[in-house]
Scaffold this motif. Structure first.
Motif, PDB file in Angstrom:
ATOM      1  N   UNK A 508       5.040   3.202  -5.595  1.00 12.50           N
ATOM      2  CA  UNK A 508       4.949   3.825  -4.272  1.00 12.50           C
ATOM      3  C   UNK A 508       5.662   3.010  -3.199  1.00 12.50           C
ATOM      4  N   UNK A 509       5.685   1.702  -3.353  1.00 13.47           N
ATOM      5  CA  UNK A 509       6.386   0.878  -2.363  1.00 13.47           C
ATOM      6  C   UNK A 509       7.888   1.154  -2.411  1.00 13.47           C
ATOM      7  N   UNK A 510       8.448   1.212  -3.623  1.00 13.24           N
ATOM      8  CA  UNK A 510       9.879   1.496  -3.744  1.00 13.24           C
ATOM      9  C   UNK A 510      10.212   2.878  -3.196  1.00 13.24           C
ATOM     10  N   UNK A 511       9.306   3.838  -3.425  1.00 14.71           N
ATOM     11  CA  UNK A 511       9.537   5.181  -2.907  1.00 14.71           C
ATOM     12  C   UNK A 511       9.519   5.174  -1.381  1.00 14.71           C
ATOM     13  N   UNK A 512       8.531   4.481  -0.801  1.00 16.99           N
ATOM     14  CA  UNK A 512       8.463   4.387   0.657  1.00 16.99           C
ATOM     15  C   UNK A 512       9.719   3.716   1.214  1.00 16.99           C
ATOM     16  N   UNK A 513      10.136   2.631   0.569  1.00 17.01           N
ATOM     17  CA  UNK A 513      11.344   1.930   1.010  1.00 17.01           C
ATOM     18  C   UNK A 513      12.572   2.830   0.933  1.00 17.01           C
ATOM     19  N   UNK A 514      12.646   3.648  -0.127  1.00 18.32           N
ATOM     20  CA  UNK A 514      13.793   4.536  -0.313  1.00 18.32           C
ATOM     21  C   UNK A 514      13.928   5.531   0.833  1.00 18.32           C
ATOM     22  N   UNK A 515      12.790   5.952   1.375  1.00 19.03           N
ATOM     23  CA  UNK A 515      12.813   6.918   2.473  1.00 19.03           C
ATOM     24  C   UNK A 515      12.736   6.262   3.848  1.00 19.03           C
ATOM     25  N   UNK A 516      12.596   4.939   3.880  1.00 17.45           N
ATOM     26  CA  UNK A 516      12.481   4.252   5.158  1.00 17.45           C
ATOM     27  C   UNK A 516      11.130   4.444   5.828  1.00 17.45           C
ATOM     28  N   UNK A 517      10.089   4.556   4.997  1.00 14.09           N
ATOM     29  CA  UNK A 517       8.720   4.735   5.487  1.00 14.09           C
ATOM     30  C   UNK A 517       7.953   3.436   5.286  1.00 14.09           C
ATOM     31  N   UNK A 518       7.095   3.072   6.236  1.00 15.64           N
ATOM     32  CA  UNK A 518       6.299   1.859   6.120  1.00 15.64           C
ATOM     33  C   UNK A 518       5.349   1.916   4.940  1.00 15.64           C
ATOM     34  N   UNK A 519       5.012   0.748   4.401  1.00 12.52           N
ATOM     35  CA  UNK A 519       4.129   0.689   3.233  1.00 12.52           C
ATOM     36  C   UNK A 519       3.237  -0.531   3.315  1.00 12.52           C
ATOM     37  N   UNK A 520       1.948  -0.316   3.057  1.00 19.21           N
ATOM     38  CA  UNK A 520       0.991  -1.415   2.895  1.00 19.21           C
ATOM     39  C   UNK A 520       0.043  -1.030   1.770  1.00 19.21           C
ATOM     40  N   UNK A 521      -0.604  -2.028   1.194  1.00 18.76           N
ATOM     41  CA  UNK A 521      -1.494  -1.767   0.059  1.00 18.76           C
ATOM     42  C   UNK A 521      -2.844  -2.425   0.283  1.00 18.76           C
ATOM     43  N   UNK A 522      -3.902  -1.729  -0.162  1.00 19.83           N
ATOM     44  CA  UNK A 522      -5.258  -2.260  -0.035  1.00 19.83           C
ATOM     45  C   UNK A 522      -5.952  -2.221  -1.381  1.00 19.83           C
ATOM     46  N   UNK A 523      -6.424  -3.388  -1.852  1.00 20.12           N
ATOM     47  CA  UNK A 523      -7.110  -3.487  -3.136  1.00 20.12           C
ATOM     48  C   UNK A 523      -8.625  -3.544  -2.998  1.00 20.12           C
ATOM     49  N   UNK A 524      -9.122  -3.707  -1.778  1.00 22.56           N
ATOM     50  CA  UNK A 524     -10.570  -3.767  -1.563  1.00 22.56           C
ATOM     51  C   UNK A 524     -10.869  -3.353  -0.121  1.00 22.56           C
ATOM     52  N   UNK A 525     -12.147  -3.295   0.219  1.00 28.58           N
ATOM     53  CA  UNK A 525     -12.545  -2.810   1.540  1.00 28.58           C
ATOM     54  C   UNK A 525     -11.973  -3.643   2.678  1.00 28.58           C
ATOM     55  N   UNK A 526     -12.057  -4.954   2.547  1.00 28.25           N
ATOM     56  CA  UNK A 526     -11.561  -5.814   3.620  1.00 28.25           C
ATOM     57  C   UNK A 526     -10.071  -5.611   3.853  1.00 28.25           C
ATOM     58  N   UNK A 527      -9.334  -5.512   2.774  1.00 29.26           N
ATOM     59  CA  UNK A 527      -7.900  -5.291   2.910  1.00 29.26           C
ATOM     60  C   UNK A 527      -7.610  -3.924   3.525  1.00 29.26           C
ATOM     61  N   UNK A 528      -8.408  -2.940   3.142  1.00 30.41           N
ATOM     62  CA  UNK A 528      -8.146  -1.603   3.676  1.00 30.41           C
ATOM     63  C   UNK A 528      -8.305  -1.579   5.193  1.00 30.41           C
ATOM     64  N   UNK A 529      -9.368  -2.152   5.700  1.00 31.34           N
ATOM     65  CA  UNK A 529      -9.564  -2.125   7.155  1.00 31.34           C
ATOM     66  C   UNK A 529      -8.411  -2.827   7.862  1.00 31.34           C
ATOM     67  N   UNK A 530      -7.985  -3.932   7.318  1.00 32.10           N
ATOM     68  CA  UNK A 530      -6.901  -4.698   7.944  1.00 32.10           C
ATOM     69  C   UNK A 530      -5.598  -3.921   7.941  1.00 32.10           C
ATOM     70  N   UNK A 531      -5.208  -3.368   6.804  1.00 30.90           N
ATOM     71  CA  UNK A 531      -3.896  -2.717   6.720  1.00 30.90           C
ATOM     72  C   UNK A 531      -3.894  -1.347   7.392  1.00 30.90           C
ATOM     73  N   UNK A 532      -5.025  -0.620   7.338  1.00 29.23           N
ATOM     74  CA  UNK A 532      -5.048   0.670   8.026  1.00 29.23           C
ATOM     75  C   UNK A 532      -4.949   0.474   9.532  1.00 29.23           C
ATOM     76  N   UNK A 533      -5.675  -0.502  10.048  1.00 30.32           N
ATOM     77  CA  UNK A 533      -5.606  -0.786  11.481  1.00 30.32           C
ATOM     78  C   UNK A 533      -4.167  -1.084  11.899  1.00 30.32           C
ATOM     79  N   UNK A 534      -3.470  -1.863  11.092  1.00 32.97           N
ATOM     80  CA  UNK A 534      -2.077  -2.214  11.389  1.00 32.97           C
ATOM     81  C   UNK A 534      -1.176  -0.984  11.328  1.00 32.97           C
ATOM     82  N   UNK A 535      -1.313  -0.193  10.261  1.00 32.36           N
ATOM     83  CA  UNK A 535      -0.462   0.982  10.080  1.00 32.36           C
ATOM     84  C   UNK A 535      -0.680   2.004  11.182  1.00 32.36           C
TER      85      UNK A 535
END
Length: 573
Positions: A508-535
């Motif tokens: 999914x990261x390569x696909x996002x990069x191919x279209x010029x769309x931002x990409x972040x990944x969350x593997x757990x709850x703490x990461x999700x809150x951090x990356x969603x807030x940023x996105x």
């Protein structure tokens, strides 16, 4: 003035207040695209990657605004690619106008290259459709199409125009400002008045309905999508508060009543809350408002609200007694009917009944609290999205587990903020709908909750999102499976996971990069809150790749065909 058919199309769209159309060009619709080019200062065209997304975008535009959405495609496969989107709109009563262009009139019926009888194909899934045979009829057909699409119970209308008609010249008389053309159409054709007519209940019928409601001791409202179609959210709130009636909601009605209101019991049915399902089961009156008693709501029809009178209010008489026998009915516009009922409804407390409701609200599935360290909990995910997106954001979904989790966990407070395919259950719906909602509401924000299975069906639309710089945040619920199907395989097919595991990409990261769309990944709850807030703060297109455990389930769950009060609250019961 004398203009060609293509220019008439443009003038009619502008007459109807259309500012945006979604589509994809082709040979037989070229004349209209040429007119769009010449009128680009008056009307915006959004080029999608696939015609199906154009139909879904028109649908999302309409659901988020209440206005008629417009999509267009060429003949043959272009037209048939609209079919799933048209059917989706039809099942959920969404007003869209689909414009297709066919081969020239002399070539019709000869198996000409890219010819298709699209009016025949779409007859069962449109409110009405037209084949234009004369350019002189074109303007009136467009005016009829928009009125039919939005009047009564709304729905999609298709207009098919042979290519030679789009080039033919004729006199065009514009409508005067504020005139939609309906008066002239009724004068010309009395049958058109019948199509537009909406039943108005008598005073005696309204009074009799009020008496039934006032006599009930354990009433519950079953609120459907017809509430927001009618614009009756305010009246529903006043009605429920005056009579102290709990409000359960269909999937399509999840945003018609404030989720945090004490009377709201959230969704009813297969994946409904314990409070909603028990309220319906033990009620003495189910007041159904703009709802169609889907099989996913009623479970075993013989056991559904078996101790209650079902009183059905709907604009469409065909819905009355279709799936559930109604002990009483009112046919007409919901907003008007609730306005007339309100003065006749007695102020009640229903204290004992509401105490029962409150106790049922506390019966929460144990799985709600499960947090695995190497994945994101769906409830936490949706609550976090709401924390940062707020009540004004538009939430779109695809179809599957993530859709049910959104309906179960997202606290919708405002109408027209939840866009999902209910009746048809269309995987691939949500990305197009998100684009339509974002284009229609440029100052608003759209968060798209997409299962990885569904997103495979429409991820090509990332090019559309990127090209128009639509600040849509796609929460990709990545559990590596067709989750809802896997749940059924787990429960009813002895864990034979036939072709539902998605362990073969893409990256999914390569696909996002191919279209010029931002990409972040969350593997757990703490990461999700951090990356969603940023996105979300970035205000640009983003994919939030959210890892969810492959065996997350949807609870509560009523077994299909069983009474809705017989719910599985967690795995194993």
């Amino acid at each position: 003035m004398k203009i060609n058919g293509s220019q008439i199309v443009i003038e009619c769209l502008i007459e109807q207040g259309v500012d945006t159309v979604f589509g994809y060009p082709g040979g037989n619709i070229l004349n209209i695209y040429d007119a769009l080019y010449k009128n680009s200062d008056r009307i915006t065209h959004i080029l999608t990657a696939h015609e199906q997304a154009a139909a879904h975008a028109a649908d999302g535009y309409s659901r988020s605004t209440g206005r008629v959405g417009v999509c267009m495609a060429t003949s043959g496969p272009g037209a048939t690619n609209l079919v799933t989107g048209i059917a989706t709109a039809y099942m959920d009563s969404v007003p869209i106008v689909a414009i297709t262009c066919n081969v020239g009139t002399p070539l019709l019926g000869k198996d000409t290259f890219q010819e298709i009888d699209i009016t025949g194909v779409t007859l069962p899934i449109t409110k009405h459709n037209f084949m234009v045979r004369r350019v002189e009829d074109l303007a009136n057909i467009f005016r009829q199409a928009f009125i039919i699409a939005k009047s009564g119970r709304p729905g999609p209308v298709l207009i098919d125009i042979p290519k030679d008609i789009t080039a033919a010249m004729c006199e065009f008389e514009p409508l005067k400002k504020g005139d939609d053309g309906s008066a002239a159409l009724i004068k010309e054709n009395l049958n058109f008045k019948r199509v537009m007519s909406v039943n108005v209940p008598s005073d005696e019928e309204i009074k009799a309905a009020a008496e039934i409601i006032n006599k009930s001791e354990r009433p519950v409202i079953y609120a459907g999508g017809g509430i927001k179609i009618s614009g009756a959210e305010k009246e529903l709130l006043e009605f429920a508060e005056k009579a102290s009636i709990p409000v359960s909601e269909s999937l399509m009605g999840r945003d018609v009543f404030p989720a945090n209101h004490p009377l709201c019991t959230w969704m009813v049915g297969m994946h409904g809350t314990r409070a909603s399902n028990m309220a319906v089961t033990e009620s003495d009156l189910v007041l159904a408002l703009g709802s169609r008693f889907s099989d996913r709501v009623i479970g075993d029809p013989k056991k559904f609200a078996e101790h209650a009178t079902v009183f059905h209010i709907d604009i469409d008489p065909a819905e009355i007694n279709k799936n559930i026998h109604a002990g009483g009915e009112l046919v007409g516009d919901l907003k008007s009917i609730l306005t007339r009922l309100l003065p006749l409804i007695e102020k009640k407390s229903h204290s004992e009944w509401l105490e029962k409701i409150a106790a049922w609200k506390k019966e929460i599935p144990a799985s709600y609290s499960i947090v695995k360290p190497d994945s994101v909990n769906p409830k936490f995910m949706l609550e976090t999205v709401h924390k940062y997106a707020g009540d004004d954001a538009f939430i779109t979904t695809e179809v599957g587990e993530h859709q049910m989790w959104t309906a179960q966990f997202y606290p919708f407070e405002k109408p027209r903020t939840f866009l999902t395919s209910g009746g048809l259950g269309t995987m691939g719906y949500g990305t197009g709908a998100a684009m339509g909602a974002q284009v229609a509401n440029p100052c608003g924000r759209v968060v798209h909750i997409a299962g990885d299975g569904s997103f495979r069906m429409n991820c090509n639309e990332l090019c559309t999102i990127a090209r128009y710089n639509l600040p849509i945040v796609i929460v990709l619920v990545n559990n590596g499976t067709l989750g809802n199907v896997r749940v059924w395989q787990k429960l009813f097919y002895e864990k034979r996971y036939s072709h539902t595991t998605l362990d073969f990409g893409p990256d999914w990261k390569k696909l996002a990069d191919a279209y010029g769309v931002g990409y972040v990944k969350a593997n757990n709850n703490d990461e999700f809150e951090k990356v969603f807030k940023t996105a979300f703060a970035e205000k640009k297109p983003y994919i939030v790749d959210t890892i969810v455990d492959i065996d997350e389930m949807i609870f509560p769950m009523a077994i299909p065909g069983k009474p809705i009060d017989e719910q599985m609250m967690c795995w194993g019961n």
